[in-house]
Structures are given as C-alpha cells and as structure tokens.
Motif scaffolding. Structure first.
Motif, PDB file in Angstrom:
ATOM      1  N   SER A 216      64.885 -47.430  58.576  1.00  0.00           N
ATOM      2  CA  SER A 216      63.766 -46.621  58.072  1.00  0.00           C
ATOM      3  C   SER A 216      64.259 -45.482  57.198  1.00  0.00           C
ATOM      4  O   SER A 216      63.657 -45.163  56.162  1.00  0.00           O
ATOM      5  CB  SER A 216      62.944 -46.072  59.242  1.00  0.00           C
ATOM      6  OG  SER A 216      62.344 -47.118  59.980  1.00  0.00           O
ATOM      7  N   THR A 217      65.361 -44.856  57.598  1.00  0.00           N
ATOM      8  CA  THR A 217      65.931 -43.769  56.802  1.00  0.00           C
ATOM      9  C   THR A 217      66.386 -44.281  55.446  1.00  0.00           C
ATOM     10  O   THR A 217      66.132 -43.657  54.408  1.00  0.00           O
ATOM     11  CB  THR A 217      67.129 -43.135  57.544  1.00  0.00           C
ATOM     12  OG1 THR A 217      66.669 -42.563  58.766  1.00  0.00           O
ATOM     13  CG2 THR A 217      67.798 -42.064  56.695  1.00  0.00           C
TER      14      THR A 217
ATOM     15  N   GLY B 222      69.230 -47.279  61.444  1.00  0.00           N
ATOM     16  CA  GLY B 222      68.839 -46.389  60.352  1.00  0.00           C
ATOM     17  C   GLY B 222      68.091 -47.033  59.205  1.00  0.00           C
ATOM     18  O   GLY B 222      68.008 -46.468  58.118  1.00  0.00           O
TER      19      GLY B 222
ATOM     20  N   GLN C 190      71.512 -40.419  54.662  1.00  0.00           N
ATOM     21  CA  GLN C 190      70.799 -40.216  53.399  1.00  0.00           C
ATOM     22  C   GLN C 190      71.770 -39.962  52.259  1.00  0.00           C
ATOM     23  O   GLN C 190      71.624 -40.513  51.158  1.00  0.00           O
ATOM     24  CB  GLN C 190      69.836 -39.037  53.543  1.00  0.00           C
ATOM     25  CG  GLN C 190      68.656 -39.309  54.466  1.00  0.00           C
ATOM     26  CD  GLN C 190      67.770 -38.095  54.619  1.00  0.00           C
ATOM     27  OE1 GLN C 190      67.443 -37.426  53.645  1.00  0.00           O
ATOM     28  NE2 GLN C 190      67.372 -37.794  55.844  1.00  0.00           N
TER      29      GLN C 190
ATOM     30  N   LYS D 201      63.445 -45.000  53.134  1.00  0.00           N
ATOM     31  CA  LYS D 201      62.824 -43.764  52.642  1.00  0.00           C
ATOM     32  C   LYS D 201      63.639 -43.173  51.499  1.00  0.00           C
ATOM     33  O   LYS D 201      63.084 -42.714  50.489  1.00  0.00           O
ATOM     34  CB  LYS D 201      62.718 -42.748  53.784  1.00  0.00           C
ATOM     35  CG  LYS D 201      62.066 -41.426  53.372  1.00  0.00           C
ATOM     36  CD  LYS D 201      60.613 -41.660  52.948  1.00  0.00           C
ATOM     37  CE  LYS D 201      59.872 -40.349  52.709  1.00  0.00           C
ATOM     38  NZ  LYS D 201      60.407 -39.617  51.541  1.00  0.00           N
TER      39      LYS D 201
ATOM     40  N   SER E 181      71.202 -38.290  60.448  1.00  0.00           N
ATOM     41  CA  SER E 181      70.239 -38.769  59.463  1.00  0.00           C
ATOM     42  C   SER E 181      70.597 -38.255  58.071  1.00  0.00           C
ATOM     43  O   SER E 181      70.534 -38.999  57.082  1.00  0.00           O
ATOM     44  CB  SER E 181      68.819 -38.318  59.839  1.00  0.00           C
ATOM     45  OG  SER E 181      67.882 -38.709  58.853  1.00  0.00           O
ATOM     46  N   ASN E 182      71.017 -36.989  57.973  1.00  0.00           N
ATOM     47  CA  ASN E 182      71.393 -36.420  56.675  1.00  0.00           C
ATOM     48  C   ASN E 182      72.628 -37.104  56.103  1.00  0.00           C
ATOM     49  O   ASN E 182      72.722 -37.332  54.893  1.00  0.00           O
ATOM     50  CB  ASN E 182      71.645 -34.914  56.807  1.00  0.00           C
ATOM     51  CG  ASN E 182      70.357 -34.130  56.971  1.00  0.00           C
ATOM     52  OD1 ASN E 182      69.289 -34.597  56.582  1.00  0.00           O
ATOM     53  ND2 ASN E 182      70.448 -32.952  57.544  1.00  0.00           N
TER      54      ASN E 182
END
Length: 316
Positions: free
Chosen positions: A25-26, A23, A159, A29, A155-156
């Motif tokens: 890249s996530t 993760g 984040q 970002k 992914s959420n």
C-alpha cells in the motif's frame, strides 16, 4: 479507435506484489504521488482488460502500477508469471514486477501491532499464514526484476527507496541518490558505493563546531583544511564520474552513493553535498539525503578524541 486514443499497452505496466504486510500500500501511494496510474487488488482475470483498454493520447505515456497479491481474486502466482511471459513475448508491452519481501518475525510484529489478521491465516497464528504465503509467492519472487526487502524499513524509508528507484530521472538515466550517514548508526542497506570519510579530522571534537553540521561554512572549512581532503575527494569524484556512464550502459535503473563518517553529521554531510554539486555541474541530477543530519551529537558514538598536540597546550 479514435484519433485521440491508443492502446494502453504502450504505457509502462508495473506489477507490485509481495508478502502481506511488506508495504504494498505504501509503494502504490508513492507511485501515485509520482504520477503513475494505480490500481490495487485487481482480479487476475481483469488484467488483460486493463492492458487493452483504450486511453487518451495525452495519457498514453502515463505508467500504470497494478497491485496484486494473495488477496486478489483468482490469484495464482504461476499463472501470473506465465501471463507476464506472454505479454513480453508479444513485444508491445513493457512489463516489470516489483516484489516486496520481509522477514517473518518482522511481519508477525507488524500484524500484532496493527491487530490485523493475516489474510490467509484464517483462525491460525499469523506465523502460519506468513509461511504459507511465502511458499505460494516464491515463483513471483524468483521472476521479479525488482526485489525490495522492507525488514528494516520504516514507512518513510520505504517511500524514499521507491522514489529513488522509480522517480523520473530522464530518458535512459539511472535515478541517482547521494546519501550521507553515520557508521555508528548503522550501514545503509541499499548503497551501491560506500565511501568512508572517517580518515578526515573530526569537527565533533571542536566545541564550537560540534553543534553544527557539514552544511555550515565553518564546519566545511574545518573539513576542507585537512591535508588529505582535496586530493582524496577529487579522486572519489573522478571515480564516480567514470562509473556512472558504465552503470547506465548496463541498464542500471538506480544508483545510490553513500558517504559515511562516525556520527553522520559533519564530514559525510559536507562531502556528500560537495560531490552532489560536482555531479550536477557534470550534467547529472542527483537527489541528496542526509540520513542522520537531525540526530543529536553524542560523544559516546564518536570514539576517542584525537590526542592533543604539544603546541596546543593540551587543547584539541
């Protein structure tokens, strides 16, 4: 050096590393969205040049996040750890490391779903590359101040975790998150404190309240009417207000306080909302997340309805 520039070393430097597919890249970002300056796959030889590069005075306090992993040119974990130690020993650099971990089976699933090759597996199965990379990265994992296991994260979820940990909470204050959830839908993985609200009477079994949530006034009134409610919740609030200064004194960078009920839609939601208001009134700045608020009510998750009282004529 010009008057409008100063060494980038005065900025916070955050190294983001870990296993491929975990993760990174996530995370980068999200940090970029939070206002960080982000550089990904920086060759290790250029790290010092980045640190020493002059920046404008109005950007001197902007934190810098650098993504480095096994794909980065010249990547040697032991050498990177040595360089971090040197930067800290120098005393002018605020350097932290975040390591993203993940179970091997989940990484294999992710590479299979995306049809991507593992970067160091070459023509071998992804499992071979994952095992080699895990062994290679172990020195960094041991050294990192922050380790996030993304095995069960969407992914959420990831984040949200990064925003909670590294969002701006004010000088010296931990990032504070209040979470409601349903025990029947799984415990939260990263809660520091968990309070079980299932001792309060359950609005789910009232047909008029079942479709609502703990944010609705009629549901809240039902929960508040429980004789055990006021005293117990007030004690929980006093405990939290006692602990938060101690967490701060220990240098804890984030605190997640979770409230659970069976389905995560009524009791835990109301109590989490109330506690957040109390903390704001005390000068704290909690974020509130209702994990299962949008889940549909299900009798099968809620167990057995309470026994009917004789005075109710068989009605609950």
């Amino acid at each position: 050096m010009t008057e409008d520039s100063r060494p980038a070393a005065e900025s916070r430097l955050f190294l983001v590393t870990g296993l491929s597919g975990a993760g990174k890249s996530t995370v980068l970002k999200v940090l970029e969205d939070l206002g960080w300056e982000v550089v990904d796959n920086l060759p290790l030889a250029l790290l010092e040049a980045l640190i020493d590069a002059p920046v404008k005075r109005d950007e001197a306090n902007r934190p810098v996040a650098v993504g480095i992993d096994s794909r980065s040119r010249g990547f040697r974990p032991a050498l990177l750890v040595k360089r971090i130690k040197e930067l800290r020993a120098h005393g002018a650099h605020d350097v932290e490391t975040l390591f993203l971990d993940c179970a091997g089976a989940e990484l294999e699933r992710r590479f299979s779903e995306t049809r991507r090759r593992h970067p160091i597996a070459e023509d071998r199965p992804a499992a071979d590359g994952i095992a080699r990379e895990r062994e290679m990265m172990e020195p960094l994992r041991r050294w990192a101040e922050h380790v996030v296991d993304t095995t069960n994260y969407s992914s959420n979820d990831l984040q949200q975790e990064i925003r909670q940990r590294f969002g701006d909470a004010g000088e010296g204050e931990p990032v504070l998150n209040i979470l409601s959830f349903g025990f029947a839908r799984g415990l939260p993985r990263n809660a520091d404190l968990v309070f079980d609200m299932r001792y309060l009477r359950n609005p789910h079994w009232d047909p008029k309240l079942k479709p609502g949530t703990g944010l609705d006034p009629d549901v809240a009134a039902y929960v508040i009417a429980d004789p055990a409610y006021e005293d117990s919740v007030a004690q929980i609030e006093r405990l939290i207000l006692t602990l938060l200064p101690r967490y701060r004194a220990e240098g804890k960078s984030y605190v997640t306080i979770a409230f659970g009920c069976t389905g995560g839609r009524h009791r835990s939601v109301h109590v989490a909302d109330r506690v957040a208001r109390t903390l704001r009134a005390a000068g704290h700045k909690p974020a509130v997340t209702h994990r299962n608020l949008d889940s549909s009510p299900q009798d099968g998750l809620e167990g057995k309805p309470p026994p009917a009282s004789p005075a109710s004529g068989g009605k609950t």
